[in-house]
Design a protein around this motif. Structure first.
Motif, mmCIF file in Angstrom:
data_model
loop_
_atom_site.group_PDB
_atom_site.id
_atom_site.type_symbol
_atom_site.label_atom_id
_atom_site.label_comp_id
_atom_site.label_asym_id
_atom_site.label_seq_id
_atom_site.Cartn_x
_atom_site.Cartn_y
_atom_site.Cartn_z
ATOM 1 N N MET A 212 0.778 -1.047 0.077
ATOM 2 C CA MET A 212 0.039 0.102 -0.127
ATOM 3 C C MET A 212 0.713 1.153 0.175
ATOM 4 N N ASN A 213 0.655 2.226 -0.933
ATOM 5 C CA ASN A 213 1.425 3.382 -1.041
ATOM 6 C C ASN A 213 2.770 2.986 -1.065
ATOM 7 N N GLY A 214 3.137 2.010 -1.979
ATOM 8 C CA GLY A 214 4.634 1.644 -2.194
ATOM 9 C C GLY A 214 5.482 0.946 -0.981
ATOM 10 N N LYS A 215 4.712 0.715 0.048
ATOM 11 C CA LYS A 215 5.279 0.049 1.332
ATOM 12 C C LYS A 215 4.738 -1.200 1.335
ATOM 13 N N LYS A 216 5.707 -2.195 1.737
ATOM 14 C CA LYS A 216 5.291 -3.805 1.909
ATOM 15 C C LYS A 216 5.189 -4.044 3.308
ATOM 16 N N VAL A 217 4.380 -5.206 3.594
ATOM 17 C CA VAL A 217 4.419 -5.792 4.700
ATOM 18 C C VAL A 217 3.964 -7.120 4.750
ATOM 19 N N PHE A 218 4.648 -8.194 5.516
ATOM 20 C CA PHE A 218 4.482 -9.421 5.273
ATOM 21 C C PHE A 218 3.849 -10.209 6.453
ATOM 22 N N SER A 219 3.090 -11.024 6.233
ATOM 23 C CA SER A 219 2.280 -11.747 7.248
ATOM 24 C C SER A 219 2.412 -13.272 7.041
ATOM 25 N N LEU A 220 2.788 -14.025 8.531
ATOM 26 C CA LEU A 220 3.189 -15.405 8.183
ATOM 27 C C LEU A 220 1.814 -16.426 8.100
ATOM 28 N N ALA A 221 1.862 -17.345 7.561
ATOM 29 C CA ALA A 221 0.469 -18.153 7.643
ATOM 30 C C ALA A 221 0.543 -19.053 8.852
ATOM 31 N N PRO A 222 -0.789 -19.345 9.285
ATOM 32 C CA PRO A 222 -0.840 -19.970 10.757
ATOM 33 C C PRO A 222 -0.310 -21.372 10.281
ATOM 34 N N LYS A 223 0.093 -22.026 11.313
ATOM 35 C CA LYS A 223 0.279 -23.537 11.006
ATOM 36 C C LYS A 223 -1.146 -24.393 11.107
ATOM 37 N N VAL A 224 -1.372 -25.087 10.173
ATOM 38 C CA VAL A 224 -2.543 -25.975 10.355
ATOM 39 C C VAL A 224 -2.248 -27.360 9.790
ATOM 40 N N ASP A 225 -3.280 -28.258 10.061
ATOM 41 C CA ASP A 225 -2.785 -29.829 9.368
ATOM 42 C C ASP A 225 -3.678 -29.509 7.742
ATOM 43 N N SER A 226 -2.809 -29.391 6.987
ATOM 44 C CA SER A 226 -3.210 -29.179 5.610
ATOM 45 C C SER A 226 -3.511 -30.633 4.842
ATOM 46 N N GLU B 220 -3.380 -1.425 10.458
ATOM 47 C CA GLU B 220 -4.600 -2.132 9.687
ATOM 48 C C GLU B 220 -4.369 -3.017 8.439
ATOM 49 N N LEU B 221 -3.622 -2.804 7.505
ATOM 50 C CA LEU B 221 -3.516 -3.705 6.508
ATOM 51 C C LEU B 221 -2.802 -5.041 6.887
ATOM 52 N N THR B 222 -1.927 -4.806 7.796
ATOM 53 C CA THR B 222 -1.331 -6.213 8.506
ATOM 54 C C THR B 222 -2.750 -6.992 9.092
ATOM 55 N N GLU B 223 -3.457 -6.553 9.716
ATOM 56 C CA GLU B 223 -4.728 -6.955 10.404
ATOM 57 C C GLU B 223 -5.329 -7.571 9.278
ATOM 58 N N TYR B 224 -5.560 -7.130 8.189
ATOM 59 C CA TYR B 224 -6.382 -7.783 7.244
ATOM 60 C C TYR B 224 -5.649 -8.813 6.687
#
Length: 313
Positions: A233-247, A276-280
């Motif tokens: 968003m606005n040229g800025k990056k944020v990373f969010s890890l996926a939760p661990k599940v039994d896929s 807020e973007l990170t929460e999404y």
């Protein structure tokens, strides 16, 4: 009148999932990326409207019944006896893995036409979502462009998910040019990492992001599989890890991720900042991960509702 709801436009599928390694017996399931999105948003409690052409034969009736069970509104879809539903056959390998075997489309010209669209549904909804799954077909492409115009006129948020299926296109060049022309019209764009690199003609996430960020897409999301996702968003990056599940089945995880994102945008509006973007992103990652814990492209209503409660705390 408050605008509420998400429109999804596309082609409904019947997924035929093999039940054993002989690949002669199949379980019939509802499928298709745009269908998954409509069902996902409905399960999260949003009004969901699906726009497509439906058949009246047993497969067409199956699709309509399953969508209605999920609370998806089909008032603005079109039914015709000429239509035969698209199908995807998924086989089991000797090792027990599932793989795509074949795609069938008995009536490729029977698609939703521009003159069959209704402006009314755009006037009362908040978000218009589409993908590239039908853009290779001339009539569908024209219909999608007309729908986009309605969405713009009615001030809908426009969301695009590539969902590339290269085998349906005449050439990679045609696919790339068409998809790029449509995604540039969207406010919210989701791509898988490999789709980003294909469209940008790059070979790494960093290089792909460097090129696409210059396009100034308001909200860009890149899914990274079990590694999570990236938001821009606005040229800025944020990373969010996926939760661990039994896929056990990753089919439809990206569509569930997108449903989670659109729920956030619908209920809470545009993210005000990176927090807020990170929460999404975190919420969308949880919804996407949950979809991998069941067979097929859809997950259980209870799981979606529990995630929603967690997000609203």
């Amino acid at each position: 009148m408050e605008k509420r709801g998400v429109i999804s436009i596309g082609e409904a599928f019947v997924d035929f999932i093999s039940t054993d390694r002989t690949n002669t017996k199949f379980r019939q399931l509802l499928g298709g990326a745009t269908v998954n999105l409509a069902v996902g948003t409905s399960r999260l409690g949003l009004p969901a409207f699906y726009l497509c052409k439906l058949g009246t034969d047993p497969d067409g009736q199956f699709v309509e019944q399953e969508l209605k069970k999920e609370g998806v509104n089909l008032e603005f879809s079109v039914r015709t006896a000429m239509k035969r539903m698209c199908g995807v056959y998924v086989h089991l390998t000797e090792s027990g893995d599932r793989n795509f075997h074949s795609y069938i489309n008995p009536t490729p010209e029977e698609v939703l036409r521009e003159d069959e669209l209704s402006r009314d549904v755009f006037e009362k909804t908040r978000i218009f979502y589409f993908g590239s799954g039908t853009l290779f077909q001339k009539k569908s492409k024209e219909t999608t462009q007309a729908a986009l115009q309605y969405a713009k006129e009615c001030s809908n948020l426009i969301a695009f998910d590539a969902n590339l299926r290269l085998k349906r296109w005449e050439s990679e060049r045609d696919c790339r040019q068409t998809v790029v022309s449509f995604l540039k019209q969207a406010t919210i764009v989701k791509l898988a990492e490999d789709e980003l690199n294909f469209l940008m003609e790059t070979n790494s996430l960093e290089a792909g992001l460097e090129k696409i960020i210059k396009w100034d897409i308001p909200y860009l999301f890149i899914t990274l599989g079990e590694k999570g996702a990236c938001g821009v968003m606005n040229g800025k990056k944020v990373f969010s890890l996926a939760p661990k599940v039994d896929s056990i089945d990753t089919t439809g995880a990206g569509d569930a991720f997108m449903a989670g994102l659109l729920y956030c945008f619908h209920e809470k509006g545009m993210p005000a900042g990176m927090t807020e973007l990170t929460e999404y992103l975190q919420f969308a990652n949880r919804v996407g991960a949950q979809a991998t814990t069941k067979i097929g492209s859809l997950t259980s209503r209870v799981d979606f509702m529990e995630l929603k409660k967690h997000f609203e705390k």
